[in-house]
Design a protein around this motif. Structure first.
Motif, PDB file in Angstrom:
ATOM      1  N   ALA A  43     -57.837  29.744   1.441  1.00 51.04           N
ATOM      2  CA  ALA A  43     -58.324  29.345   0.123  1.00 51.04           C
ATOM      3  C   ALA A  43     -59.770  28.887   0.188  1.00 51.04           C
ATOM      4  CB  ALA A  43     -57.436  28.226  -0.430  1.00 51.04           C
ATOM      5  N   GLU A  44     -60.131  28.243   1.283  1.00 52.32           N
ATOM      6  CA  GLU A  44     -61.533  27.814   1.420  1.00 52.32           C
ATOM      7  C   GLU A  44     -62.466  29.017   1.495  1.00 52.32           C
ATOM      8  OE1 GLU A  44     -64.530  26.137   4.666  1.00 52.32           O
ATOM      9  OE2 GLU A  44     -62.567  25.180   4.735  1.00 52.32           O
ATOM     10  N   ALA A  45     -62.045  30.061   2.211  1.00 47.02           N
ATOM     11  CA  ALA A  45     -62.878  31.264   2.285  1.00 47.02           C
ATOM     12  C   ALA A  45     -63.067  31.868   0.904  1.00 47.02           C
ATOM     13  CB  ALA A  45     -62.239  32.276   3.235  1.00 47.02           C
ATOM     14  N   ALA A  46     -62.008  31.869   0.104  1.00 49.90           N
ATOM     15  CA  ALA A  46     -62.127  32.409  -1.250  1.00 49.90           C
ATOM     16  C   ALA A  46     -63.040  31.529  -2.102  1.00 49.90           C
ATOM     17  CB  ALA A  46     -60.738  32.507  -1.880  1.00 49.90           C
ATOM     18  N   ALA A  47     -62.910  30.198  -1.972  1.00 47.02           N
ATOM     19  CA  ALA A  47     -63.732  29.288  -2.765  1.00 47.02           C
ATOM     20  C   ALA A  47     -65.206  29.395  -2.389  1.00 47.02           C
ATOM     21  CB  ALA A  47     -63.231  27.856  -2.577  1.00 47.02           C
ATOM     22  N   ARG A  48     -65.478  29.550  -1.098  1.00 49.69           N
ATOM     23  CA  ARG A  48     -66.866  29.684  -0.649  1.00 49.69           C
ATOM     24  C   ARG A  48     -67.393  31.098  -0.800  1.00 49.69           C
ATOM     25  NH1 ARG A  48     -67.231  27.730   5.368  1.00 49.69           N
ATOM     26  NH2 ARG A  48     -69.333  28.586   5.061  1.00 49.69           N
ATOM     27  N   ASP A  49     -66.465  32.056  -1.002  1.00 49.23           N
ATOM     28  CA  ASP A  49     -66.809  33.474  -1.108  1.00 49.23           C
ATOM     29  C   ASP A  49     -67.510  33.952   0.162  1.00 49.23           C
ATOM     30  OD1 ASP A  49     -66.851  35.966  -2.305  1.00 49.23           O
ATOM     31  OD2 ASP A  49     -68.860  35.651  -3.158  1.00 49.23           O
ATOM     32  N   VAL A  50     -66.870  33.651   1.302  1.00 44.48           N
ATOM     33  CA  VAL A  50     -67.381  34.097   2.599  1.00 44.48           C
ATOM     34  C   VAL A  50     -66.246  34.761   3.366  1.00 44.48           C
ATOM     35  CG1 VAL A  50     -69.156  32.306   2.731  1.00 44.48           C
ATOM     36  CG2 VAL A  50     -66.883  31.881   3.701  1.00 44.48           C
ATOM     37  N   PRO A  51     -66.580  35.591   4.352  1.00 40.34           N
ATOM     38  CA  PRO A  51     -65.525  36.213   5.161  1.00 40.34           C
ATOM     39  C   PRO A  51     -64.881  35.197   6.101  1.00 40.34           C
ATOM     40  CG  PRO A  51     -67.637  37.378   5.392  1.00 40.34           C
ATOM     41  CD  PRO A  51     -67.906  36.072   4.738  1.00 40.34           C
ATOM     42  N   ILE A  52     -63.722  35.587   6.586  1.00 44.06           N
ATOM     43  CA  ILE A  52     -63.042  34.839   7.649  1.00 44.06           C
ATOM     44  C   ILE A  52     -63.420  35.454   8.985  1.00 44.06           C
ATOM     45  CG2 ILE A  52     -60.783  34.357   8.679  1.00 44.06           C
ATOM     46  CD1 ILE A  52     -59.677  34.445   5.770  1.00 44.06           C
ATOM     47  N   LEU A  53     -63.795  34.613   9.924  1.00 40.13           N
ATOM     48  CA  LEU A  53     -63.985  35.052  11.300  1.00 40.13           C
ATOM     49  C   LEU A  53     -62.748  34.594  12.062  1.00 40.13           C
ATOM     50  CD1 LEU A  53     -67.212  34.659  13.481  1.00 40.13           C
ATOM     51  CD2 LEU A  53     -64.914  34.846  14.409  1.00 40.13           C
ATOM     52  N   ASP A  84     -71.846  31.015   7.542  1.00 39.84           N
ATOM     53  CA  ASP A  84     -71.512  32.233   6.806  1.00 39.84           C
ATOM     54  C   ASP A  84     -70.048  32.638   6.866  1.00 39.84           C
ATOM     55  OD1 ASP A  84     -74.176  32.786   5.930  1.00 39.84           O
ATOM     56  OD2 ASP A  84     -74.667  33.434   7.970  1.00 39.84           O
ATOM     57  N   PHE A  85     -69.205  31.847   7.535  1.00 40.34           N
ATOM     58  CA  PHE A  85     -67.810  32.240   7.705  1.00 40.34           C
ATOM     59  C   PHE A  85     -66.902  31.020   7.660  1.00 40.34           C
ATOM     60  CE2 PHE A  85     -70.578  35.056  10.113  1.00 40.34           C
ATOM     61  CZ  PHE A  85     -70.206  36.317   9.649  1.00 40.34           C
ATOM     62  N   VAL A  86     -65.662  31.238   7.327  1.00 41.49           N
ATOM     63  CA  VAL A  86     -64.600  30.285   7.633  1.00 41.49           C
ATOM     64  C   VAL A  86     -63.997  30.745   8.956  1.00 41.49           C
ATOM     65  CG1 VAL A  86     -62.281  29.501   7.015  1.00 41.49           C
ATOM     66  CG2 VAL A  86     -64.087  29.564   5.284  1.00 41.49           C
ATOM     67  N   CYS A  87     -64.053  29.888   9.943  1.00 41.39           N
ATOM     68  CA  CYS A  87     -63.701  30.273  11.312  1.00 41.39           C
ATOM     69  C   CYS A  87     -62.282  29.799  11.634  1.00 41.39           C
ATOM     70  CB  CYS A  87     -64.697  29.667  12.302  1.00 41.39           C
ATOM     71  SG  CYS A  87     -66.406  30.132  11.948  1.00 41.39           S
ATOM     72  N   ILE A  88     -61.432  30.731  12.009  1.00 39.91           N
ATOM     73  CA  ILE A  88     -60.026  30.439  12.275  1.00 39.91           C
ATOM     74  C   ILE A  88     -59.702  30.844  13.709  1.00 39.91           C
ATOM     75  CG2 ILE A  88     -57.649  30.993  11.663  1.00 39.91           C
ATOM     76  CD1 ILE A  88     -58.538  31.388   8.803  1.00 39.91           C
ATOM     77  N   LEU A 121     -62.529  39.274   8.319  1.00 40.85           N
ATOM     78  CA  LEU A 121     -61.561  39.543   7.270  1.00 40.85           C
ATOM     79  C   LEU A 121     -62.112  39.131   5.908  1.00 40.85           C
ATOM     80  CD1 LEU A 121     -58.487  37.697   8.908  1.00 40.85           C
ATOM     81  CD2 LEU A 121     -59.425  39.937   9.547  1.00 40.85           C
ATOM     82  N   THR A 122     -61.612  39.780   4.883  1.00 42.73           N
ATOM     83  CA  THR A 122     -61.834  39.280   3.534  1.00 42.73           C
ATOM     84  C   THR A 122     -61.022  37.996   3.353  1.00 42.73           C
ATOM     85  OG1 THR A 122     -59.997  40.566   2.665  1.00 42.73           O
ATOM     86  CG2 THR A 122     -62.165  41.636   2.669  1.00 42.73           C
ATOM     87  N   PRO A 123     -61.336  37.198   2.342  1.00 45.94           N
ATOM     88  CA  PRO A 123     -60.593  35.941   2.177  1.00 45.94           C
ATOM     89  C   PRO A 123     -59.089  36.114   2.000  1.00 45.94           C
ATOM     90  CG  PRO A 123     -62.640  35.824   0.950  1.00 45.94           C
ATOM     91  CD  PRO A 123     -62.524  37.245   1.439  1.00 45.94           C
ATOM     92  N   ASP A 124     -58.636  37.300   1.574  1.00 45.04           N
ATOM     93  CA  ASP A 124     -57.195  37.520   1.452  1.00 45.04           C
ATOM     94  C   ASP A 124     -56.591  38.138   2.703  1.00 45.04           C
ATOM     95  OD1 ASP A 124     -58.231  40.049   1.279  1.00 45.04           O
ATOM     96  OD2 ASP A 124     -57.315  40.537  -0.659  1.00 45.04           O
TER      97      ASP A 124
END
Length: 671
Positions: A43-53, A84-88, A121-124
């Motif tokens: 959800a954070e990636a979608a809110a920030r509109d950034v890709p997931i790493l 630039d990313f949400v890092c998982i 990845l895309t946020p989804d």
């Protein structure tokens, strides 16, 4: 595109420091703002509109450590990742479902896979770019390029991610369903194809890197028991002998490394995994049971001891020993001639160098050699003394760290292997260890009636168990039921099998299994891989358990499910038998009946029952007890006051026998 939505100093949503994975905890102090895979992170990636790493690895992985040191611990790289990313960060051993989905994407996009796995990845959750290890400079360039593409050419990213998602869905839906019924000829042809691929000169199959083909060798042993195929037995003995004498086997402390980087089993990738050693213990114990070869018993004994000594914790078994020590791969294990002489003296040092293949040139890096044992030493006492002294000296070196995570499936493998090895090696303490492990896993890993995947330090994780967890644990419990006669093990096993049938079986395609439950987290695709790899697939493992349970309980539900699974697997055996090693092992047991031996006796004092357990081939079922004490003993009693063994193959039974000699003859009768 708020790159500062997660500012330095803000704690991640799901802290890695609190994870039940040592691998995630290793990254808790990185300057990268790692999060665990959670709905909040997506959800954070979608809110920030950034890709997931997404970075996936495991604690014993050498190149995971390298990339962590080069990039994830580096402030410059971390700044680019955080901006630039949400890092998982994901432990592949704790979340094999995520690993399966994104490894499939990585292989599809690059033609190869491995760890660390690096996916954008895309946020989804749809992947649009995947790879594995990247050196720091390349990784910085990649981060900039992906971030720029995301900002400037979003339409290309969306099209690519849609295409990849569609291809993955098609790959999963195209997995085989029902096939022709299993016949002995299917196994015979699969074995012939496997034997044609043998590396006769060096043992095993294929070229470097070489992985221990434990399930495939177990299958060949079962084939030998059914057919007396001398060629198949020779293949098994060449492979097991080569691995036992090579550097992949720890010649001082026992236990196997994960694989050999060369084709001759000389230089290992030094990490030691619970699953490899449990599966190899099973096959070496079965080799020892049917062979007079001293090497078979030696390796089985030492591997069992390694499991108990080095991986045991709280009654259960931990996941692995690292490939590295102090950041250097193989530092603990390599030797030079000078180091041998320093420990043993000149004469014994020179002798040990010859015995272990340690040379001035070395077989590993920097002139070091990995110990091998290509020939038996000329003095057993001298060899034992040298091993003891060298191991003591080695313990003074930096030691690899241990991943203390307890994985359900791998403990299931260990329960089965230790229980079966207790018979083959006449070591009752191994059965005790298997029993303690099973009790501990059931007590900790079953939560609200459902099985969990893993725990750490007696704290169970949140990740749901997958199909292989249910299957491997059920198999181990069924083996314990046979060896102890305790009905509680049978009850626990059938409970797991009922859960598997209810939640993992494909309702639309008979014989097909999903690797995740129908009520598990919904991912981009629902993993369903029937092929065996380093470990047996969940599908082949559940088939083994169902086949055992069908005869131990008389359940037609289990029997029908096992037959349907085997029918679905016949295309694998026909087209890619080396990717169906465990399938072949289960199939060999099935076409032999499977073999059942019921001994009417006092199970606490029966020489005939002891002989039955010693003589029974892999995949056979052996129970002992009084008349009607179990399904296999219904209507079966002692004869003339003597213990009696009833041998059945499927629904066809021989006349009962009362001596070990007659029992041995009955077990080799043609079928």
């Amino acid at each position: 595109m708020a790159g500062n939505a997660l500012r330095p100093g803000n704690p991640p949503v799901a802290s890695l420091a609190q994870a039940t994975s040592p691998y995630l905890r290793q990254h808790a102090d990185n300057p990268v703002h790692w999060q665990q895979w959670t709905t909040e992170a997506l959800a954070e990636a979608a809110a920030r509109d950034v890709p997931i790493l997404l970075s996936i690895g495991y604690a014993a992985c050498h190149w995971c450590h390298v990339m962590a040191h080069e990039s994830f611990a580096d402030d410059q790289v971390a700044a680019a990742m955080n901006a630039d990313f949400v890092c998982i960060k994901v432990d592949r051993e704790e979340r094999p479902d995520l690993d399966a989905v994104y490894m499939t994407a990585t292989v599809a996009l690059t033609g190869q896979g491995g760890w660390p796995m690096t996916c954008f990845l895309t946020p989804d959750g749809r992947p649009f770019f995947c790879g594995t290890y990247y050196p720091k400079a390349n990784f910085l360039e990649l981060l900039a390029a992906v971030a720029d593409t995301w900002r400037q050419r979003r339409d290309e990213v969306e099209r690519a991610s849609d295409d990849i998602a569609g291809e993955l869905a098609a790959m999963v839906s195209g997995l085989p369903g029902g096939g022709p019924a299993l016949e002995p000829v299917v196994c015979d042809r699969a074995v012939a194809a496997v034997l044609a691929d043998e590396d006769v000169a060096r043992g095993g199959f294929g070229n470097a890197p070489k992985f221990p083909p434990s399930a495939l060798l177990e299958a060949l042993l079962r084939h030998v028991e059914r057919t007396a195929d001398a060629g198949a037995l020779a293949t098994v003995e060449r492979a097991l002998g080569a691995m036992a004498r090579g550097g992949i086997y720890d010649q001082l402390a026992g236990g196997f490394a994960r694989y050999s980087v060369d084709a001759s089993w000389v230089v290992p990738h030094f990490e030691k995994m619970l699953y490899d050693n449990a599966l190899l213990l099973r096959v070496y114990a079965h080799w020892a049971r049917r062979s007079a070869e001293p090497l078979a018993r030696k390796v089985a004994d030492e591997t069992a001891t390694f499991l108990l000594r080095d991986l045991g914790a709280g009654g259960m078994f931990t996941s692995s020993l690292d490939a590295d020590a102090d950041g250097v791969e193989g530092l603990t294990y390599a030797w030079t001639p000078a180091q041998l002489w320093e420990v043993l003296g000149d004469d014994d040092g020179a002798w040990a160098a010859r015995v272990f293949g340690v040379t001035d040139a070395g077989t590993f890096e920097h002139g070091g050699s990995v110990l091998q044992l290509r020939e038996n030493p000329d003095s057993a006492s001298r060899f034992a003394r040298a091993r003891t002294m060298l191991l003591a000296a080695r313990l003074g070196r930096a030691q690899p760290t241990r991943d203390d995570k307890v994985v359900t499936a791998w403990n299931g493998f260990a329960i089965t292997a230790l229980a079966e090895a207790s018979v083959a090696l006449d070591r009752p303490e191994l059965l005790d260890a298997a029993i303690h492990c099973a009790r501990a896993v059931l007590e900790l890993h079953v939560v609200d009636g459902r099985l969990r995947r893993a725990s750490l330090g007696a704290r169970v994780g949140e990740s749901a168990a997958i199909l292989e967890d249910h299957a491997a644990l059920a198999t181990g419990l069924l083996v314990l039921n046979q060896l102890t006669g305790d009905p509680d093990w049978l009850t626990a096993a059938t409970g797991l099998l009922d859960l598997a049938l209810d939640h993992f079986a494909d309702p639309d395609r008979e014989g097909r299994w999903f690797d995740t439950a129908d009520d598990a987290e919904r991912l981009m695709v629902r993993p369903s891989d029937p092929l065996d790899g380093a470990t047996p697939s969940g599908a082949s493992s559940i088939t083994e358990a169902l086949q055992l349970a069908a005869h131990l309980t008389g359940s037609e539900r289990y029997g029908a499910a096992a037959r349907a699974s085997l029918a679905a697997a016949t295309p694998i055996l026909a087209k890619m038998p080396r990717s169906g090693g465990h399938w072949l092992a289960v199939a060999e047991a099935a076409v032999r009946g499977p073999l059942q031996i019921a001994v009417a006796c006092d199970p606490t004092d029966s020489e005939l029952l002891v002989a039955a357990r010693r003589l029974a081939p892999g995949g056979a079922m052996v129970v002992g007890g009084a008349l009607d004490s179990s399904e296999l003993l219904r209507g079966r009693d002692r004869i003339g006051g003597r213990d009696a063994a009833y041998v059945c193959r499927g629904n066809v039974c021989d006349l009962p026998v009362t001596t070990a000699e007659d029992l041995a003859a009955a077990l080799v009768a043609p079928v």
